[in-house]
Design a protein around this motif. Structure first.
Motif, PDB file in Angstrom:
ATOM      1  N   VAL A  16       0.824  -1.209   0.000  1.00 39.62           N
ATOM      2  CA  VAL A  16       0.000   0.000   0.000  1.00 39.62           C
ATOM      3  C   VAL A  16       0.858   1.260   0.000  1.00 39.62           C
ATOM      4  CG1 VAL A  16      -1.984  -1.109   1.112  1.00 39.62           C
ATOM      5  CG2 VAL A  16      -0.270   0.048   2.511  1.00 39.62           C
ATOM      6  N   THR A  17       2.158   1.125   0.261  1.00 42.72           N
ATOM      7  CA  THR A  17       3.048   2.288   0.288  1.00 42.72           C
ATOM      8  C   THR A  17       3.646   2.605  -1.079  1.00 42.72           C
ATOM      9  OG1 THR A  17       5.000   0.978   0.881  1.00 42.72           O
ATOM     10  CG2 THR A  17       3.660   1.835   2.695  1.00 42.72           C
ATOM     11  N   VAL A  18       3.324   1.809  -2.093  1.00 44.67           N
ATOM     12  CA  VAL A  18       3.857   2.029  -3.443  1.00 44.67           C
ATOM     13  C   VAL A  18       2.710   2.041  -4.452  1.00 44.67           C
ATOM     14  CG1 VAL A  18       6.119   1.014  -2.896  1.00 44.67           C
ATOM     15  CG2 VAL A  18       4.305  -0.443  -3.814  1.00 44.67           C
ATOM     16  N   ASP A  19       2.998   2.504  -5.660  1.00 49.02           N
ATOM     17  CA  ASP A  19       1.975   2.634  -6.694  1.00 49.02           C
ATOM     18  C   ASP A  19       1.864   1.415  -7.598  1.00 49.02           C
ATOM     19  OD1 ASP A  19       1.085   5.427  -6.208  1.00 49.02           O
ATOM     20  OD2 ASP A  19       3.203   5.835  -6.547  1.00 49.02           O
ATOM     21  N   ALA A  20       2.888   0.600  -7.679  1.00 48.90           N
ATOM     22  CA  ALA A  20       2.904  -0.627  -8.478  1.00 48.90           C
ATOM     23  C   ALA A  20       4.001  -1.507  -7.890  1.00 48.90           C
ATOM     24  CB  ALA A  20       3.185  -0.327  -9.950  1.00 48.90           C
ATOM     25  N   ILE A  21       3.951  -2.812  -8.204  1.00 47.10           N
ATOM     26  CA  ILE A  21       4.992  -3.698  -7.679  1.00 47.10           C
ATOM     27  C   ILE A  21       5.592  -4.543  -8.796  1.00 47.10           C
ATOM     28  CG2 ILE A  21       3.959  -3.811  -5.377  1.00 47.10           C
ATOM     29  CD1 ILE A  21       3.097  -6.739  -6.081  1.00 47.10           C
ATOM     30  N   ALA A  22       6.864  -4.881  -8.598  1.00 44.71           N
ATOM     31  CA  ALA A  22       7.578  -5.788  -9.497  1.00 44.71           C
ATOM     32  C   ALA A  22       8.167  -6.900  -8.629  1.00 44.71           C
ATOM     33  CB  ALA A  22       8.678  -5.047 -10.245  1.00 44.71           C
ATOM     34  N   LEU A  23       7.966  -8.126  -9.042  1.00 44.25           N
ATOM     35  CA  LEU A  23       8.492  -9.277  -8.316  1.00 44.25           C
ATOM     36  C   LEU A  23       9.666  -9.839  -9.099  1.00 44.25           C
ATOM     37  CD1 LEU A  23       5.032 -10.996  -7.614  1.00 44.25           C
ATOM     38  CD2 LEU A  23       6.216  -9.301  -6.192  1.00 44.25           C
ATOM     39  N   VAL A  24      10.869  -9.528  -8.658  1.00 48.29           N
ATOM     40  CA  VAL A  24      12.075 -10.017  -9.326  1.00 48.29           C
ATOM     41  C   VAL A  24      12.595 -11.174  -8.474  1.00 48.29           C
ATOM     42  CG1 VAL A  24      14.325  -9.424 -10.288  1.00 48.29           C
ATOM     43  CG2 VAL A  24      12.534  -7.682 -10.169  1.00 48.29           C
ATOM     44  N   LEU A  25      12.033 -12.359  -8.739  1.00 49.07           N
ATOM     45  CA  LEU A  25      12.318 -13.514  -7.896  1.00 49.07           C
ATOM     46  C   LEU A  25      12.871 -14.678  -8.703  1.00 49.07           C
ATOM     47  CD1 LEU A  25       9.031 -13.459  -5.773  1.00 49.07           C
ATOM     48  CD2 LEU A  25      11.271 -12.540  -5.144  1.00 49.07           C
ATOM     49  N   SER A  26      13.673 -15.479  -8.040  1.00 51.11           N
ATOM     50  CA  SER A  26      14.157 -16.741  -8.607  1.00 51.11           C
ATOM     51  C   SER A  26      13.279 -17.856  -8.059  1.00 51.11           C
ATOM     52  CB  SER A  26      15.610 -16.973  -8.173  1.00 51.11           C
ATOM     53  OG  SER A  26      15.662 -17.146  -6.760  1.00 51.11           O
ATOM     54  N   ASP A  27      13.480 -19.061  -8.539  1.00 49.74           N
ATOM     55  CA  ASP A  27      12.716 -20.200  -8.038  1.00 49.74           C
ATOM     56  C   ASP A  27      12.924 -20.391  -6.534  1.00 49.74           C
ATOM     57  OD1 ASP A  27      11.560 -20.881 -10.508  1.00 49.74           O
ATOM     58  OD2 ASP A  27      13.301 -22.106 -11.071  1.00 49.74           O
TER      59      ASP A  27
END
Length: 180
Positions: A96-107
């Motif tokens: 809720v503190t950001v406008d959009a999210i990016a998930l840069v995750l590995s397995d």
């Protein structure tokens, strides 16, 4: 209990025509770019540090601010062994503190976050608040656990994410609210 009758209004009600200039949704003032937005980038141990750096640079070029969020305040250890410094800890930096999210995750990073309630809630809230979600292929299990249904706002991490991050996805609302 008896309820008194309503008082007569002192002035007759004056209904005005709706003004498009005052609309929040689809109004003429609705932002169409991400300038000034804050984009949260969720990382975990095993994330691709180069991909995070490229995404941060693209966000900066677009006029927004990237905020890296990790399970620990010290950051995350990238796949190449380098430290990915964090601007916020997952448990203390909800989406809720950001406008959009990016998930840069590995397995492996995604597998670890599947056991972390704050990570599932982070993604669930972003989806419920109609925000853009960019994700690596490895993040699919976390998206599934958070109940994210694919739509126009759930994209990869390329230029389509920068474009999506400027918007809210109002068509998603009936999926997440009974009263929509």
């Amino acid at each position: 209990m008896d309820v008194p009758k309503a008082s007569k209004s002192a002035v007759p009600v004056q209904d005005l025509d709706l003004s498009p200039a005052l609309r929040v949704v689809n109004g003429p003032r609705a932002p169409q770019d991400i300038k000034g937005h804050v984009i949260g980038i969720l990382v975990a141990d095993g994330s691709d540090a180069t991909a995070v750096a490229k995404l941060k640079a693209a966000i900066k070029r677009a006029g927004a601010v990237a905020k890296v969020i990790a399970p620990k305040i010290g950051g995350a250890k990238g796949a190449d062994g380098t430290l990915i410094p964090a601007d916020g800890q997952l448990a203390g930096t909800p989406s809720v503190t950001v406008d959009a999210i990016a998930l840069v995750l590995s397995d492996t990073g995604c597998a670890a976050l599947l056991k972390e309630a704050a990570a599932v809630q982070f993604v669930m809230d972003a989806f419920g608040h109609l925000k853009a979600i960019g994700a690596t292929d490895a993040a699919k299990l976390l998206l599934d656990k958070a109940g994210v249904e694919p739509d126009e706002g759930v994209v990869g991490l390329g230029s389509e994410f920068i474009a999506a991050a400027a918007l809210r996805f109002w068509d998603r609302e009936p999926k997440v609210r009974m009263l929509a």
